[in-house]
Design an enzyme around this catalytic site. Structure first.
Site, PDB file in Angstrom:
ATOM      1  CE  LYS A 122     -67.121 -42.999 -24.637  1.00 18.64           C
ATOM      2  NZ  LYS A 122     -67.296 -41.636 -25.060  1.00 18.64           N
ATOM      3  CE  LYS A 204     -61.292 -43.133 -28.669  1.00 21.16           C
ATOM      4  NZ  LYS A 204     -62.261 -42.328 -29.287  1.00 21.16           N
ATOM      5  CE  LYS A 207     -62.722 -34.727 -26.986  1.00 20.26           C
ATOM      6  NZ  LYS A 207     -63.893 -35.593 -26.985  1.00 20.26           N
TER       7      LYS A 207
HETATM    8  P1  ATP Z   1     -63.390 -39.400 -25.745  1.00 18.19           P
HETATM    9  O1  ATP Z   1     -61.926 -39.255 -26.026  1.00 18.19           O
HETATM   10  O2  ATP Z   1     -63.887 -38.468 -24.691  1.00 18.19           O
HETATM   11  O3  ATP Z   1     -63.812 -40.829 -25.584  1.00 18.19           O
HETATM   12  P2  ATP Z   1     -63.704 -39.031 -28.485  1.00 18.19           P
HETATM   13  O4  ATP Z   1     -62.564 -38.094 -28.702  1.00 18.19           O
HETATM   14  O5  ATP Z   1     -63.568 -40.430 -28.904  1.00 18.19           O
HETATM   15  O6  ATP Z   1     -64.161 -38.901 -27.000  1.00 18.19           O
HETATM   16  P3  ATP Z   1     -65.300 -37.266 -30.047  1.00 18.19           P
HETATM   17  O7  ATP Z   1     -64.727 -36.093 -29.384  1.00 18.19           O
HETATM   18  O8  ATP Z   1     -66.734 -37.140 -30.313  1.00 18.19           O
HETATM   19  O9  ATP Z   1     -65.025 -38.564 -29.206  1.00 18.19           O
HETATM   20  O10 ATP Z   1     -64.521 -37.592 -31.403  1.00 18.19           O
HETATM   21  C1  ATP Z   1     -64.530 -36.697 -32.459  1.00 18.19           C
HETATM   22  C2  ATP Z   1     -63.851 -37.319 -33.648  1.00 18.19           C
HETATM   23  O11 ATP Z   1     -62.496 -37.649 -33.367  1.00 18.19           O
HETATM   24  C3  ATP Z   1     -64.510 -38.623 -34.125  1.00 18.19           C
HETATM   25  O12 ATP Z   1     -64.597 -38.587 -35.524  1.00 18.19           O
HETATM   26  C4  ATP Z   1     -63.554 -39.694 -33.668  1.00 18.19           C
HETATM   27  O13 ATP Z   1     -63.601 -40.819 -34.526  1.00 18.19           O
HETATM   28  C5  ATP Z   1     -62.221 -38.984 -33.793  1.00 18.19           C
HETATM   29  N1  ATP Z   1     -61.237 -39.561 -32.871  1.00 18.19           N
HETATM   30  C6  ATP Z   1     -61.331 -39.641 -31.529  1.00 18.19           C
HETATM   31  N2  ATP Z   1     -60.217 -40.206 -31.006  1.00 18.19           N
HETATM   32  C7  ATP Z   1     -59.404 -40.499 -32.051  1.00 18.19           C
HETATM   33  C8  ATP Z   1     -58.097 -41.101 -32.165  1.00 18.19           C
HETATM   34  N3  ATP Z   1     -57.416 -41.509 -31.099  1.00 18.19           N
HETATM   35  N4  ATP Z   1     -57.562 -41.235 -33.400  1.00 18.19           N
HETATM   36  C9  ATP Z   1     -58.231 -40.823 -34.505  1.00 18.19           C
HETATM   37  N5  ATP Z   1     -59.458 -40.258 -34.466  1.00 18.19           N
HETATM   38  C10 ATP Z   1     -60.047 -40.089 -33.262  1.00 18.19           C
END
Ligand code: ATP
Ligand code: LTN
Length: 342
Positions: A122, A204, A207
């Site tokens: 980040k 990965k 969003k």
């Molecule tokens: P950003 O996409 O903004 O970086 P994020 O989606 O990683 O944020 P959170 O919204 O807090 O962060 O994630 C919520 C949950 O979703 C966490 O348990 C995270 O591990 C899971 N998660 C996020 N992205 C993925 C992915 N691509 N595949 C599987 N699990 C995910």
């Protein structure tokens, strides 16, 4: 012979997890975390949280953050979180999290926070805003978990390093001040722990990716889902076969399909043997759209009932605060903060 004692029902183990209101959740969030949050409710006492304080580590319009927070709560209800039997709340509504976070920060080393890959990623992504909150992010997350003495934390694979540090902090604190915190275990799903970007399948799915075709949002309609999957990057080999290293795009689509259908990679390979990627992509898209449709319908209904959603959050905050307050009082006492009588 001693009388046999009536065996009281053992207390159910406790779950805590959180998700940041940084935008609309993706298919990655759903398969990696949210779907399991709903499923685990049958076997655990669950606390689920919208992590709005964590979301402040990246810049966001205040009005958008407020809107996303309520929308995310509605979406969690739509995926099936039951607020009568479990607790759904917003992190900033329970001030004890930030109180515990300070104490834990004083028991966390600079060196261990410096090793966190999310911090490194980040910081690289937002070089103009490498703030102290981004650095101490895992400490607040440890406080979220430890304050409820959670046994299990369902998350996607990207959060396992943060869970490790929460365990390390808890273990160290217990060593210095005596048994205080439960050491939490992670719960990472077998299928769906890491859903990859549709545009760059070695990254990965996120969003916050500027390329809107790289992710499926949980609110995307069927046409959008079909269009995005059709554009998904694959390879020129033309064979549906699982090989994450050589065929990351196809393997990612297979992972998504497996997560929804429960089929093995072998079964999927057989199902699509001799058929092109077009057919396969359409099947993945339709399966995804069909699985999300009921969640979307319920979400639309809940968005129209703001009073209900806010009521759930108010009740959730009060219940969470009672549990969290107890831990903070105990911790304050243990570390030697003066507590006045009465
Ligand atoms: P950003 O996409 O903004 O970086 P994020 O989606 O990683 O944020 P959170 O919204 O807090 O962060 O994630 C919520 C949950 O979703 C966490 O348990 C995270 O591990 C899971 N998660 C996020 N992205 C993925 C992915 N691509 N595949 C599987 N699990 C995910
Ligand atoms: N950092 C997490 C969100 C989060 C969380 C938590 C997850 C905040 N506090 C406590 C589990 C337990 C993320 O997914 N990005």
């Amino acid at each position: 012979m001693p009388e046999t004692q009536a065996n009281p029902t053992p207390a159910r183990k406790r779950i805590l997890s959180g998700i940041q209101p940084t935008g609309t959740p993706t298919l990655g969030n759903y398969l990696g975390a949210l779907r399991n949050w709903a499923l685990l409710q049958d076997s655990y006492d669950c606390l689920y949280m919208v992590a709005d304080l964590h979301a402040l580590t990246v810049r966001e319009e205040p009005a958008a953050l407020r809107r996303h927070t309520r929308e995310l709560a509605a979406l969690l209800l739509a995926v099936g979180i039951n607020p009568n039997e479990h607790v759904l709340f917003v992190q900033s509504h329970v001030p004890a999290h930030t109180e515990l976070s300070w104490i834990l920060a004083c028991n966390t080393q600079f060196g261990e926070l410096s090793r966190m890959t999310q911090f490194k990623d980040k910081s690289a992504k937002h070089p103009d805003n490498v703030n102290a909150g981004l650095f101490t992010y895992p400490v607040l997350m440890a406080a979220d978990i430890l304050i409820y003495n959670a046994d299990l934390v369902p998350v996607g694979q990207d959060q396992t390093q943060h869970l490790e540090i929460a365990r390390d902090i808890a273990g160290r604190f217990n060593g210095v001040y005596g048994p205080t915190f439960t050491l939490p275990e992670g719960y990472v799903p077998k299928a769906g722990a890491k859903i990859m970007s549709l545009g760059e399948p070695t990254k990965k799915m996120s969003k916050s990716d500027p390329n809107v075709n790289s992710f499926i949002l949980m609110t995307d309609d069927k046409d959008t889902i079909v269009r995005k999957f059709k554009r998904a990057v694959t390879d020129s080999d033309g064979v549906v076969r699982f090989d994450a290293a050589e065929k990351p795009g196809v393997s990612n689509l297979m992972t998504i399909y497996a997560a929804f259908t429960g089929r093995s990679m072998q079964e999927i390979e057989t199902e699509f043997a001799g058929r092109g990627y077009g057919d396969f992509k359409l099947a993945v898209a339709e399966t995804t759209a069909d699985a999300l449709a009921p969640v979307q319908a319920e979400y639309a209904r809940l968005l129209g009932d703001k009073a209900y959603v806010d009521g759930v959050l108010k009740d959730g905050a009060a219940r969470a605060a009672r549990l969290a307050g107890r831990t903070v009082r105990k911790v304050y006492r243990k570390v030697g903060l003066l507590q006045l009588e009465g």
